[in-house]
Design a protein around this motif. Sequence first.
Motif, PDB file in Angstrom:
ATOM      1  N   LEU A 196      -3.226  14.937   0.303  1.00 27.17           N
ATOM      2  CA  LEU A 196      -3.246  15.949   1.363  1.00 27.17           C
ATOM      3  C   LEU A 196      -1.923  16.718   1.427  1.00 27.17           C
ATOM      4  N   LEU A 197      -0.806  16.046   1.133  1.00 27.08           N
ATOM      5  CA  LEU A 197       0.483  16.731   1.141  1.00 27.08           C
ATOM      6  C   LEU A 197       0.571  17.767   0.020  1.00 27.08           C
ATOM      7  N   ILE A 198       0.011  17.448  -1.139  1.00 28.46           N
ATOM      8  CA  ILE A 198      -0.014  18.437  -2.227  1.00 28.46           C
ATOM      9  C   ILE A 198      -0.883  19.620  -1.829  1.00 28.46           C
ATOM     10  N   LEU A 199      -1.985  19.349  -1.112  1.00 26.88           N
ATOM     11  CA  LEU A 199      -2.834  20.435  -0.604  1.00 26.88           C
ATOM     12  C   LEU A 199      -2.040  21.323   0.348  1.00 26.88           C
ATOM     13  N   ARG A 224       0.828  -1.205   0.000  1.00 27.78           N
ATOM     14  CA  ARG A 224       0.000   0.000   0.000  1.00 27.78           C
ATOM     15  C   ARG A 224       0.865   1.259   0.000  1.00 27.78           C
ATOM     16  N   MET A 225       1.948   1.257   0.806  1.00 29.43           N
ATOM     17  CA  MET A 225       2.809   2.430   0.852  1.00 29.43           C
ATOM     18  C   MET A 225       3.603   2.559  -0.444  1.00 29.43           C
ATOM     19  N   ALA A 226       3.998   1.437  -1.029  1.00 27.90           N
ATOM     20  CA  ALA A 226       4.711   1.488  -2.305  1.00 27.90           C
ATOM     21  C   ALA A 226       3.821   2.096  -3.384  1.00 27.90           C
ATOM     22  N   VAL A 227       2.553   1.691  -3.411  1.00 31.57           N
ATOM     23  CA  VAL A 227       1.602   2.241  -4.376  1.00 31.57           C
ATOM     24  C   VAL A 227       1.347   3.717  -4.093  1.00 31.57           C
ATOM     25  N   GLY A 228       1.225   4.071  -2.819  1.00 31.17           N
ATOM     26  CA  GLY A 228       0.951   5.463  -2.460  1.00 31.17           C
ATOM     27  C   GLY A 228       2.081   6.398  -2.837  1.00 31.17           C
ATOM     28  N   THR A 229       3.330   5.992  -2.535  1.00 30.26           N
ATOM     29  CA  THR A 229       4.462   6.847  -2.887  1.00 30.26           C
ATOM     30  C   THR A 229       4.577   7.004  -4.401  1.00 30.26           C
ATOM     31  N   LEU A 230       4.255   5.954  -5.137  1.00 29.61           N
ATOM     32  CA  LEU A 230       4.313   6.047  -6.592  1.00 29.61           C
ATOM     33  C   LEU A 230       3.224   6.968  -7.131  1.00 29.61           C
ATOM     34  N   ALA A 231       2.000   6.815  -6.627  1.00 31.52           N
ATOM     35  CA  ALA A 231       0.890   7.644  -7.101  1.00 31.52           C
ATOM     36  C   ALA A 231       1.144   9.119  -6.809  1.00 31.52           C
ATOM     37  N   GLY A 232       1.626   9.405  -5.591  1.00 34.72           N
ATOM     38  CA  GLY A 232       1.882  10.791  -5.236  1.00 34.72           C
ATOM     39  C   GLY A 232       3.060  11.374  -5.997  1.00 34.72           C
ATOM     40  N   SER A 233       4.168  10.637  -6.029  1.00 35.76           N
ATOM     41  CA  SER A 233       5.378  11.149  -6.653  1.00 35.76           C
ATOM     42  C   SER A 233       5.258  11.224  -8.173  1.00 35.76           C
ATOM     43  N   ILE A 267      -1.797  26.583 -10.561  1.00 40.48           N
ATOM     44  CA  ILE A 267      -2.709  25.748 -11.335  1.00 40.48           C
ATOM     45  C   ILE A 267      -2.112  24.363 -11.577  1.00 40.48           C
ATOM     46  N   VAL A 268      -0.784  24.294 -11.756  1.00 45.45           N
ATOM     47  CA  VAL A 268      -0.147  22.993 -11.946  1.00 45.45           C
ATOM     48  C   VAL A 268      -0.226  22.165 -10.662  1.00 45.45           C
ATOM     49  N   LEU A 269      -0.012  22.794  -9.509  1.00 44.17           N
ATOM     50  CA  LEU A 269      -0.125  22.072  -8.240  1.00 44.17           C
ATOM     51  C   LEU A 269      -1.540  21.547  -8.025  1.00 44.17           C
ATOM     52  N   VAL A 270      -2.531  22.375  -8.331  1.00 45.43           N
ATOM     53  CA  VAL A 270      -3.915  21.934  -8.158  1.00 45.43           C
ATOM     54  C   VAL A 270      -4.240  20.803  -9.122  1.00 45.43           C
ATOM     55  N   VAL A 271      -3.767  20.913 -10.351  1.00 49.08           N
ATOM     56  CA  VAL A 271      -3.998  19.845 -11.319  1.00 49.08           C
ATOM     57  C   VAL A 271      -3.280  18.568 -10.884  1.00 49.08           C
ATOM     58  N   GLU A 272      -2.071  18.706 -10.303  1.00 45.84           N
ATOM     59  CA  GLU A 272      -1.379  17.554  -9.731  1.00 45.84           C
ATOM     60  C   GLU A 272      -2.270  16.861  -8.704  1.00 45.84           C
ATOM     61  N   MET A 273      -2.828  17.662  -7.807  1.00 52.65           N
ATOM     62  CA  MET A 273      -3.679  17.114  -6.766  1.00 52.65           C
ATOM     63  C   MET A 273      -4.901  16.424  -7.362  1.00 52.65           C
ATOM     64  N   SER A 274      -5.447  17.016  -8.412  1.00 49.25           N
ATOM     65  CA  SER A 274      -6.648  16.443  -9.019  1.00 49.25           C
ATOM     66  C   SER A 274      -6.367  15.103  -9.693  1.00 49.25           C
ATOM     67  N   GLN A 275      -5.104  14.875 -10.105  1.00 50.25           N
ATOM     68  CA  GLN A 275      -4.771  13.623 -10.778  1.00 50.25           C
ATOM     69  C   GLN A 275      -4.825  12.419  -9.848  1.00 50.25           C
ATOM     70  N   ILE A 276      -4.750  12.663  -8.522  1.00 53.12           N
ATOM     71  CA  ILE A 276      -4.873  11.564  -7.558  1.00 53.12           C
ATOM     72  C   ILE A 276      -6.044  11.808  -6.607  1.00 53.12           C
ATOM     73  N   THR A 277      -7.044  12.549  -7.102  1.00 53.64           N
ATOM     74  CA  THR A 277      -8.228  12.805  -6.292  1.00 53.64           C
ATOM     75  C   THR A 277      -9.049  11.522  -6.148  1.00 53.64           C
ATOM     76  N   PRO A 278      -9.227  11.032  -4.920  1.00 54.82           N
ATOM     77  CA  PRO A 278     -10.071   9.845  -4.748  1.00 54.82           C
ATOM     78  C   PRO A 278     -11.502  10.172  -5.136  1.00 54.82           C
ATOM     79  N   PRO A 279     -12.233   9.263  -5.801  1.00 55.92           N
ATOM     80  CA  PRO A 279     -11.752   7.920  -6.148  1.00 55.92           C
ATOM     81  C   PRO A 279     -11.382   7.767  -7.626  1.00 55.92           C
ATOM     82  N   VAL A 280     -11.432   8.851  -8.426  1.00 58.08           N
ATOM     83  CA  VAL A 280     -11.271   8.641  -9.873  1.00 58.08           C
ATOM     84  C   VAL A 280     -10.257   9.576 -10.513  1.00 58.08           C
ATOM     85  N   GLY A 281      -9.186   9.935  -9.794  1.00 57.68           N
ATOM     86  CA  GLY A 281      -8.143  10.763 -10.396  1.00 57.68           C
ATOM     87  C   GLY A 281      -7.472  10.059 -11.564  1.00 57.68           C
TER      88      GLY A 281
END
Length: 435
Positions: A409-412, A139-148, A369-383
């Motif tokens: 949340l970290l991007i926020l 789960r953490m491996a997937v999370g770090t990949l999705a965020g990074s 706008i790029v940071l917000v779009v970054e956040m939207s790309q991993i927005t649960p549940p359908v980023g």
Amino acid sequence: MDTVMLSIILAASMILMLACGVWVALALVGVGVIGLALSGNEQIGLLFATSTWGSSTGWSLTALPLFIWMGEVLFRTRLSEDLFKGLSPWLSGLPGKLLHVNVLSCGIFAAVSGSSAATAATIGRMTLPELQARGYSERMAVGTLAGSGTLGLLIPPSIILIVYGVAAEVSIGRLFIAGALPGLLLVALFMGYTMVWASLNRDELPKHSEEQISLSAKLKALRQLLPIVALIGFVLGSIYGGLTTPTEAAALGVVGALALAAVTGSLSGSSFRESLLGAVKSSCMIGLILVGAHFLTIAMGFLGIPKALAEWIGQMTLSPMELLIYLTVLFVVLGCFLDGISVVVLTTAVVLPMVQQAGIDLLWFGIYIVLVVEMSQITPPVGFNLFVIQSLTGKDILYVARAALPFFLLILVAILLITWFPEIVTYLPTTMTQR
């Protein structure tokens, strides 16, 4: 017909076309045709021809396919694998150990691919099997990949920053410089969270500590890492130092990537063709979206929508902060259904008049706008990026979304920090351009 009704018709038409699976570029053109027809303009063909020429012949836009090709070269050759092998020995002493490889590999690869999806897919193919085999929390491996993976949108040379710079007529070189510190901020936040998580969840790390890696082994691993880091440093350094334009730096980056791949023996006729075709496909897709967006912008200009919207925002007397809150919600919702480039292109014509009306710096807004779009790309549940990770892991989309939530949340947090301290964005462009 008043402006409000026209806006509703165009928005409904866009939603309907996208829901029916029409390509984003064609949907933009289609809505533009509807808008011009409603305005009574009979020169639709002529306007489409001139807008296509005008939106596709700018010199600054030539950097786009070159940076994409540079990323494709690394993706199709052994150079991307060298990132993992070169970083691994140096991170074994940190809390979380090889989980940090996801973060730093994505950060480095983002600096040469400029694409969020390409970053997540490329690094994920290398790191996820390795981390799973060594007993790290899946789960953490997937999370770090999705965020990074979202770092591909921000760390220069970012494709989306090029698109925004062309659309907003902001210097692409200054945007690249402005994105450096926020990009490093995100890397620090992701690594900091990973270290805290590792300290609190030792039972989800490998049970047996890995053997101590000698300094000589670490230095040997640098042979695989340094060529790629040197290429990135050369490309970005030439831009930051004012030695080259982004387009010239991109051309040098392509030559450098091809040379490195040839020296390492991983450049073949097949990998060269695949990288070139991949770059052509991605560039054409983005180019078509830009053409469609420019045509739609002209149509909305004939209808008076941007001007009316800016006046409406002005009458509401929204503070800049209130406007940013509304825009954040808008971008996050759009990011659930579209990729980052489509979100920026789709909204720029409507949003920029509001932003200028509120007195917000367009350079700062580009990074926001790029940071917000970054956040939207991993927005649960359908980023958008969640689907990329799902295709790599075969896991349920909700599982991937839960794993990515802390990084959302970290991007926020990063967005709040650049809002409270805009100097994080503006300091480097201001100081470096004053020399």
